[in-house]
Design a protein around this motif. Sequence first.
Motif, PDB file in Angstrom:
ATOM      1  N   GLY A 144       0.559  -1.088  -0.158  1.00 40.14           N
ATOM      2  CA  GLY A 144       0.287  -0.104  -0.179  1.00 40.14           C
ATOM      3  C   GLY A 144       1.077   1.429   0.155  1.00 40.14           C
ATOM      4  N   GLU A 145       0.542   2.015  -0.692  1.00 40.94           N
ATOM      5  CA  GLU A 145       0.756   3.288  -0.239  1.00 40.94           C
ATOM      6  C   GLU A 145      -0.034   4.634  -0.410  1.00 40.94           C
ATOM      7  OE1 GLU A 145       2.693   3.347  -4.500  1.00 40.94           O
ATOM      8  OE2 GLU A 145       1.501   4.415  -5.181  1.00 40.94           O
ATOM      9  N   LYS A 146       1.311   5.763  -0.286  1.00 35.92           N
ATOM     10  CA  LYS A 146       0.040   7.559  -0.067  1.00 35.92           C
ATOM     11  C   LYS A 146       1.211   8.198  -0.943  1.00 35.92           C
ATOM     12  CE  LYS A 146      -2.919  10.915   1.737  1.00 35.92           C
ATOM     13  NZ  LYS A 146      -3.928  10.582   2.925  1.00 35.92           N
ATOM     14  N   ILE A 147       1.348   8.247  -1.743  1.00 35.00           N
ATOM     15  CA  ILE A 147       2.471   9.249  -2.217  1.00 35.00           C
ATOM     16  C   ILE A 147       1.994  11.062  -2.441  1.00 35.00           C
ATOM     17  CG2 ILE A 147       3.959  10.183  -4.179  1.00 35.00           C
ATOM     18  CD1 ILE A 147       4.405   7.358  -2.408  1.00 35.00           C
ATOM     19  N   ILE A 148       2.518  11.795  -1.438  1.00 34.54           N
ATOM     20  CA  ILE A 148       2.027  13.242  -1.766  1.00 34.54           C
ATOM     21  C   ILE A 148       2.768  14.122  -2.839  1.00 34.54           C
ATOM     22  CG2 ILE A 148       2.164  15.275   0.423  1.00 34.54           C
ATOM     23  CD1 ILE A 148       1.491  13.923   2.064  1.00 34.54           C
ATOM     24  N   SER A 149       4.007  14.110  -2.573  1.00 31.25           N
ATOM     25  CA  SER A 149       4.901  14.445  -3.892  1.00 31.25           C
ATOM     26  C   SER A 149       6.751  13.689  -3.580  1.00 31.25           C
ATOM     27  CB  SER A 149       4.847  15.994  -2.970  1.00 31.25           C
ATOM     28  OG  SER A 149       6.327  16.589  -4.001  1.00 31.25           O
ATOM     29  N   PRO A 150       6.836  13.819  -5.135  1.00 32.73           N
ATOM     30  CA  PRO A 150       8.549  13.319  -5.368  1.00 32.73           C
ATOM     31  C   PRO A 150       9.056  13.768  -5.063  1.00 32.73           C
ATOM     32  CG  PRO A 150       7.452  14.072  -7.460  1.00 32.73           C
ATOM     33  CD  PRO A 150       5.980  14.392  -6.603  1.00 32.73           C
ATOM     34  N   ASP A 151       9.256  15.129  -4.407  1.00 35.15           N
ATOM     35  CA  ASP A 151      10.048  15.810  -3.499  1.00 35.15           C
ATOM     36  C   ASP A 151      10.486  15.471  -2.176  1.00 35.15           C
ATOM     37  OD1 ASP A 151      10.625  17.255  -6.497  1.00 35.15           O
ATOM     38  OD2 ASP A 151       8.765  18.995  -5.462  1.00 35.15           O
ATOM     39  N   PHE A 152       9.221  15.289  -1.594  1.00 33.16           N
ATOM     40  CA  PHE A 152       8.716  14.423  -0.430  1.00 33.16           C
ATOM     41  C   PHE A 152      10.185  13.132  -0.218  1.00 33.16           C
ATOM     42  CE2 PHE A 152       5.043  16.874   1.149  1.00 33.16           C
ATOM     43  CZ  PHE A 152       5.831  18.280   0.974  1.00 33.16           C
ATOM     44  N   PRO A 153      10.118  13.345   0.894  1.00 30.32           N
ATOM     45  CA  PRO A 153      11.600  11.805   1.143  1.00 30.32           C
ATOM     46  C   PRO A 153      10.347  10.307   1.686  1.00 30.32           C
ATOM     47  CG  PRO A 153      11.210  12.720   3.783  1.00 30.32           C
ATOM     48  CD  PRO A 153      11.181  13.789   2.465  1.00 30.32           C
ATOM     49  N   THR A 154      10.196   9.409   1.360  1.00 30.19           N
ATOM     50  CA  THR A 154       9.725   8.246   1.940  1.00 30.19           C
ATOM     51  C   THR A 154       9.544   7.244   2.557  1.00 30.19           C
ATOM     52  OG1 THR A 154       9.170   8.305  -0.921  1.00 30.19           O
ATOM     53  CG2 THR A 154       8.847   6.222   0.412  1.00 30.19           C
ATOM     54  N   VAL A 155       8.866   7.532   3.099  1.00 28.07           N
ATOM     55  CA  VAL A 155       9.257   5.693   4.399  1.00 28.07           C
ATOM     56  C   VAL A 155       8.355   5.172   3.910  1.00 28.07           C
ATOM     57  CG1 VAL A 155       8.302   5.109   7.035  1.00 28.07           C
ATOM     58  CG2 VAL A 155       9.203   7.852   6.364  1.00 28.07           C
ATOM     59  N   LEU A 156       9.166   3.484   4.882  1.00 33.43           N
ATOM     60  CA  LEU A 156       8.556   2.080   3.646  1.00 33.43           C
ATOM     61  C   LEU A 156       8.320   1.656   4.771  1.00 33.43           C
ATOM     62  CD1 LEU A 156       8.012  -0.019   2.051  1.00 33.43           C
ATOM     63  CD2 LEU A 156      10.636  -0.467   1.338  1.00 33.43           C
ATOM     64  N   VAL A 157       7.097   1.141   5.354  1.00 34.05           N
ATOM     65  CA  VAL A 157       6.759   0.264   6.925  1.00 34.05           C
ATOM     66  C   VAL A 157       6.693  -0.931   6.310  1.00 34.05           C
ATOM     67  CG1 VAL A 157       4.929  -0.125   8.262  1.00 34.05           C
ATOM     68  CG2 VAL A 157       5.299   1.904   7.506  1.00 34.05           C
ATOM     69  N   TYR A 158       7.805  -1.888   6.876  1.00 37.96           N
ATOM     70  CA  TYR A 158       7.395  -3.718   6.734  1.00 37.96           C
ATOM     71  C   TYR A 158       7.034  -4.157   8.112  1.00 37.96           C
ATOM     72  CZ  TYR A 158       8.805  -8.563   6.381  1.00 37.96           C
ATOM     73  OH  TYR A 158       9.289  -9.725   6.989  1.00 37.96           O
ATOM     74  N   GLY A 159       6.242  -4.948   7.808  1.00 28.92           N
ATOM     75  CA  GLY A 159       5.327  -5.964   8.799  1.00 28.92           C
ATOM     76  C   GLY A 159       5.035  -7.229   8.335  1.00 28.92           C
ATOM     77  N   HIS A 160       4.816  -8.338   9.173  1.00 26.95           N
ATOM     78  CA  HIS A 160       4.405  -9.816   8.820  1.00 26.95           C
ATOM     79  C   HIS A 160       2.556 -10.037   8.881  1.00 26.95           C
ATOM     80  CE1 HIS A 160       6.171 -11.819  12.070  1.00 26.95           C
ATOM     81  NE2 HIS A 160       6.771 -10.760  12.039  1.00 26.95           N
ATOM     82  N   TYR A 161       2.056 -10.733   8.570  1.00 28.67           N
ATOM     83  CA  TYR A 161       0.945 -10.415   9.039  1.00 28.67           C
ATOM     84  C   TYR A 161       0.522 -12.148   9.442  1.00 28.67           C
ATOM     85  CZ  TYR A 161      -0.559 -12.185   4.351  1.00 28.67           C
ATOM     86  OH  TYR A 161      -0.505 -12.638   3.321  1.00 28.67           O
ATOM     87  N   ASP A 162       1.758 -13.261   9.080  1.00 32.36           N
ATOM     88  CA  ASP A 162       1.643 -14.496   9.065  1.00 32.36           C
ATOM     89  C   ASP A 162       2.582 -14.642  10.882  1.00 32.36           C
ATOM     90  OD1 ASP A 162       4.700 -13.641   8.745  1.00 32.36           O
ATOM     91  OD2 ASP A 162       4.847 -16.524   8.443  1.00 32.36           O
ATOM     92  N   VAL A 163       1.626 -15.907  11.195  1.00 31.39           N
ATOM     93  CA  VAL A 163       2.255 -15.919  12.786  1.00 31.39           C
ATOM     94  C   VAL A 163       2.649 -17.459  13.279  1.00 31.39           C
ATOM     95  CG1 VAL A 163       0.095 -14.011  13.714  1.00 31.39           C
ATOM     96  CG2 VAL A 163      -0.401 -16.968  13.163  1.00 31.39           C
ATOM     97  N   GLN A 164       2.849 -17.575  14.051  1.00 33.27           N
ATOM     98  CA  GLN A 164       3.954 -18.778  14.639  1.00 33.27           C
ATOM     99  C   GLN A 164       3.370 -19.510  14.834  1.00 33.27           C
ATOM    100  OE1 GLN A 164       7.208 -20.876  15.321  1.00 33.27           O
ATOM    101  NE2 GLN A 164       8.112 -18.945  14.296  1.00 33.27           N
ATOM    102  N   PRO A 165       3.142 -21.300  14.308  1.00 31.85           N
ATOM    103  CA  PRO A 165       2.145 -21.888  14.761  1.00 31.85           C
ATOM    104  C   PRO A 165       2.663 -22.329  16.508  1.00 31.85           C
ATOM    105  CG  PRO A 165       3.649 -23.191  13.630  1.00 31.85           C
ATOM    106  CD  PRO A 165       4.482 -21.384  13.676  1.00 31.85           C
ATOM    107  N   PRO A 166       0.298 -21.905  17.200  1.00 34.93           N
ATOM    108  CA  PRO A 166       0.463 -22.077  17.997  1.00 34.93           C
ATOM    109  C   PRO A 166       0.819 -23.193  18.952  1.00 34.93           C
ATOM    110  CG  PRO A 166      -1.617 -22.505  17.441  1.00 34.93           C
ATOM    111  CD  PRO A 166      -0.454 -22.901  16.101  1.00 34.93           C
TER     112      PRO A 166
END
Length: 462
Positions: A70-92
């Motif tokens: 997903g993204e929201k780009i305001i302006s190519p002149d602004f810095p960009t932050v990339l957020v990484y995460g994961h939705y998978d989980v370990q077996p319980p």
Amino acid sequence: MDQIKSFIDQHQDRFIQELIQLLKIPSISADSKFKGDVINAAEEVKLRLEEAGCTFVEICGTEGHPIVYGEKIISPDFPTVLVYGHYDVQPPDPLDLWDSPPFKPVIKKTETHPEGAIYARGACDDKGQFYMHVKAMEFMSKTDNLPCNVKFMIEGEEEVGSEHLGEFVRNNREKLQNDVILISDTGMIGKDIPSITTGLRGLSYVEVEVTGPNRDLHSGLYGGAVANPINILAKMIADLHDENNHITIPGFYDKVETLSDEERSKMAEAPFSLERYKKALDIEDVFGEKGYSTNERNSIRPTLDVNGIWGGYTGEGAKTVIPSKAFAKISMRLVPHQDWKEITKLFTKHFESLAPKGVKVKVSPHHGGQGYVTPIDTIGYQAASKAYEKSFGKTPIPYRSGGSIPIVSLFEEELHSKTILMGFGLDTDAIHSPNEHFGIHNFLKGIETIPWFYKYFTELSK
């Protein structure tokens, strides 16, 4: 930005209920029976990113589990932050050690979390932590406080080695282009002691198989005359450490960085109670490599541990057999400069050499990754430090974690970006264990802190 606390107060019940809904989905990436649930979790993440203000969201298929971008780009002149995460989980597993069902989240008050903690598999690792970023995005979007571009990459294979993430990153370098990567999949030293993880250990994970006779044998007729694979495997594993708990694999320590006395002294300044540590784990004493403290053993030193072992008859009652095969899963946590592929080869050669002629040995590598050290003189680290100072009222402590996030080194190699590790979990949150949980205080504090990172990173980038 001053309205962030009031925004959280106004919406916190909804934030918690949304997280609970996500935690109900058993997105276990290691078990093919849950493939449909993994897809359902990806769709839930997509929906929440859209609601949070991303202007473009897609589910990207891979040969394994999908990645949500997903993204929201305001302006190519602004810095960009990339957020990484994961939705998978370990077996319980083991299920009988959970006080409540792992995919039926409940909120309980504890001594560590008097305001309550959400108990569920994935609560802290990593659904609760990446969802802080989604809700921080919602705040910034809805209150016109987003100062830069933001991109999200939430994957579904972290718990099985992120097998297909590398190919995705290489094929989408332009799409993923950024100025800094932000990850919350680590922890803090204490509930009110903010800290920034500056080092991660690498990983080599293997499965070993020891084969003796061509079939299970009667232990009375053959016992003492034929090598028992379980006995042999147990001895081989024991021989991987010496009397000082030093790993015996030749060449294993050749590239291990030795920290100076000054660096070790600074590490020792971090608040730590050995007695509370032992009490929390219900153990009489700690155990590990001679010459190092507990915090050094689980952060700056490599380790080798058996994660599972099986063979022969394990059902109810007795069955007197010498098994044909015995198995174990073994992980090695590595420090920076140790190459996981090289270590895997060294392990394989040494383990095979430990076997007597009466058995055959097979070593099957599973997955691995490199260690990582984040420099503290970058504007990303400085922005994170200022963000914690703003929300916690104190300067965060830099520290090295014992865990592994192999994709961090991949990101630097492929995207040429530094990663900032802003974790809000605690050591007591039981990640990968029964009764995993995440404190509501920590969850909300993360939502409060993350927007300040965006603000300060944008300002420092100018």
